[in-house]
Design a protein around this motif. Structure first.
Motif, PDB file in Angstrom:
ATOM      1  N   TYR A   1      -6.240   1.957   9.834  1.00  0.00           N
ATOM      2  CA  TYR A   1      -7.761   2.033   8.520  1.00  0.00           C
ATOM      3  C   TYR A   1      -7.915   0.397   7.932  1.00  0.00           C
ATOM      4  O   TYR A   1      -8.837   1.106   7.719  1.00  0.00           O
ATOM      5  N   LEU A   2      -6.446   0.062   7.657  1.00  0.00           N
ATOM      6  CA  LEU A   2      -6.406  -0.903   6.480  1.00  0.00           C
ATOM      7  C   LEU A   2      -7.414  -2.322   7.201  1.00  0.00           C
ATOM      8  O   LEU A   2      -7.857  -2.705   6.805  1.00  0.00           O
ATOM      9  N   ARG A   3      -7.065  -2.092   8.586  1.00  0.00           N
ATOM     10  CA  ARG A   3      -7.380  -3.349   9.613  1.00  0.00           C
ATOM     11  C   ARG A   3      -8.726  -2.755   9.706  1.00  0.00           C
ATOM     12  O   ARG A   3      -9.604  -4.179   9.224  1.00  0.00           O
TER      13      ARG A   3
ATOM     14  N   TYR B   1     -14.667   2.214 -11.449  1.00  0.00           N
ATOM     15  CA  TYR B   1     -13.985   3.174 -11.896  1.00  0.00           C
ATOM     16  C   TYR B   1     -12.361   2.873 -12.189  1.00  0.00           C
ATOM     17  O   TYR B   1     -11.765   2.439 -11.602  1.00  0.00           O
ATOM     18  N   THR B   2     -12.542   2.606 -13.528  1.00  0.00           N
ATOM     19  CA  THR B   2     -10.126   2.360 -13.366  1.00  0.00           C
ATOM     20  C   THR B   2      -9.879   2.804 -12.832  1.00  0.00           C
ATOM     21  O   THR B   2      -8.443   1.918 -12.603  1.00  0.00           O
ATOM     22  N   GLU B   3      -9.370   3.840 -12.450  1.00  0.00           N
ATOM     23  CA  GLU B   3      -8.694   3.851 -11.109  1.00  0.00           C
ATOM     24  C   GLU B   3      -8.172   3.245  -9.837  1.00  0.00           C
ATOM     25  O   GLU B   3      -7.378   3.175  -9.501  1.00  0.00           O
ATOM     26  N   THR B   4      -9.340   2.998  -9.055  1.00  0.00           N
ATOM     27  CA  THR B   4      -9.726   1.414  -8.279  1.00  0.00           C
ATOM     28  C   THR B   4      -9.047   0.447  -9.011  1.00  0.00           C
ATOM     29  O   THR B   4      -8.413  -0.159  -8.489  1.00  0.00           O
TER      30      THR B   4
ATOM     31  N   TYR C   1      -9.848   1.253   0.448  1.00  0.00           N
ATOM     32  CA  TYR C   1      -8.564   2.254   0.806  1.00  0.00           C
ATOM     33  C   TYR C   1      -8.752   3.295  -0.518  1.00  0.00           C
ATOM     34  O   TYR C   1      -8.014   4.598  -0.235  1.00  0.00           O
ATOM     35  N   ASN C   2      -8.925   3.239  -1.211  1.00  0.00           N
ATOM     36  CA  ASN C   2      -8.224   4.181  -2.961  1.00  0.00           C
ATOM     37  C   ASN C   2     -10.477   5.057  -3.148  1.00  0.00           C
ATOM     38  O   ASN C   2      -9.643   6.137  -2.849  1.00  0.00           O
ATOM     39  N   ALA C   3     -11.375   4.145  -3.035  1.00  0.00           N
ATOM     40  CA  ALA C   3     -12.173   4.989  -3.494  1.00  0.00           C
ATOM     41  C   ALA C   3     -13.455   5.496  -2.427  1.00  0.00           C
ATOM     42  O   ALA C   3     -14.148   6.080  -2.672  1.00  0.00           O
ATOM     43  N   GLY C   4     -13.083   4.777  -0.688  1.00  0.00           N
ATOM     44  CA  GLY C   4     -13.301   4.615  -0.107  1.00  0.00           C
ATOM     45  C   GLY C   4     -14.787   3.816   0.098  1.00  0.00           C
ATOM     46  O   GLY C   4     -15.401   3.466  -0.755  1.00  0.00           O
TER      47      GLY C   4
ATOM     48  N   VAL D   1       0.833  -1.138  -0.261  1.00  0.00           N
ATOM     49  CA  VAL D   1      -0.130  -0.222  -0.192  1.00  0.00           C
ATOM     50  C   VAL D   1       1.165   1.306  -0.350  1.00  0.00           C
ATOM     51  O   VAL D   1       0.549   2.363  -0.554  1.00  0.00           O
ATOM     52  N   ILE D   2       1.387   1.188   0.563  1.00  0.00           N
ATOM     53  CA  ILE D   2       2.970   2.282   0.829  1.00  0.00           C
ATOM     54  C   ILE D   2       3.424   2.722  -0.973  1.00  0.00           C
ATOM     55  O   ILE D   2       3.936   3.771  -1.097  1.00  0.00           O
ATOM     56  N   LYS D   3       4.243   1.395  -1.295  1.00  0.00           N
ATOM     57  CA  LYS D   3       4.640   1.486  -1.973  1.00  0.00           C
ATOM     58  C   LYS D   3       3.384   2.466  -3.491  1.00  0.00           C
ATOM     59  O   LYS D   3       3.967   2.940  -4.341  1.00  0.00           O
ATOM     60  N   ALA D   4       2.292   1.909  -3.725  1.00  0.00           N
ATOM     61  CA  ALA D   4       1.566   1.914  -4.601  1.00  0.00           C
ATOM     62  C   ALA D   4       1.005   3.621  -4.208  1.00  0.00           C
ATOM     63  O   ALA D   4       0.564   4.094  -5.010  1.00  0.00           O
TER      64      ALA D   4
END
Length: 192
Positions: free
Chosen positions: A139-141, A174-177, A158-161, A90-93
């Protein structure tokens, strides 16, 4: 008299150089609607984007963690029952390990916490790696618990809510997600 005054000033300037600590900061900028460029080392709004990474002066150690965040990641991954490879992915992305990263949507720090999420996770300084990773792993948990351990849905949230995931009954279209979920899963394989 003028020469003595000049020597005195130069001596004081030399002493100040000896006692002034080396300071290093990343530089951020934005261009306003009038075309004026604004620069800062402490961005206060999402209008600023990363501009320049300042290197430490010769002989000065780089960062308190010497470029490695493994200990912090290990501690908070363990505390939140997360796989270390997931947190690293997640940190890398999100920020490519840049503690000072700011997205165009205002997400901040290594795990790119939006201010509302940072407040919810009680993150006082989103640019502090320890505080950011602590909040990001919590938050991930929370997202994994919310989506019954489904990694794809937790990453999409995590990405889109989480609201977008619930609204669409799965990964939002969503393409991004969709790309984000696949990228993180690819990084997890690399970090295992």
């Amino acid at each position: 008299m003028t020469r003595l005054w000049l020597v005195s000033i130069l001596m004081h300037a030399g002493l100040l150089c000896l006692v002034t600590p080396a300071v290093q900061a990343d530089i951020y900028r934005y261009v306003d609607s009038n075309g004026v460029m604004h620069f800062t080392n402490t961005p206060t709004t999402s209008e600023y984007s990363f501009y320049l990474k300042e290197s430490p002066p010769a002989g000065v150690k780089k960062g308190a963690f010497n470029g490695s965040f493994d200990e912090i990641i290990e501690r908070h991954a363990s505390a939140n029952r997360l796989e270390k490879a997931l947190v690293k992915a997640v940190i890398k992305a999100e920020s490519n390990y840049n503690p000072k990263a700011i997205s165009n949507k205002g997400a901040q720090g290594m795990m790119q916490l939006i201010p509302e999420t940072a407040r919810e996770m009680r993150v006082a300084d989103p640019f502090d790696p320890e505080d950011n990773i602590r909040g990001g792993t919590r938050y991930l948990r929370k997202l994994l618990d919310l989506f019954n351990g489904n990694l794809d849905l937790a990453l999409a949230a995590y990405n889109a809510g989480p609201g977008a995931v619930r609204q669409h009954g799965g990964i939002p279209p969503y393409t991004e997600t969709r790309n984000y979920v696949q990228r993180v899963k690819g990084f997890i394989d690399v970090y295992r």
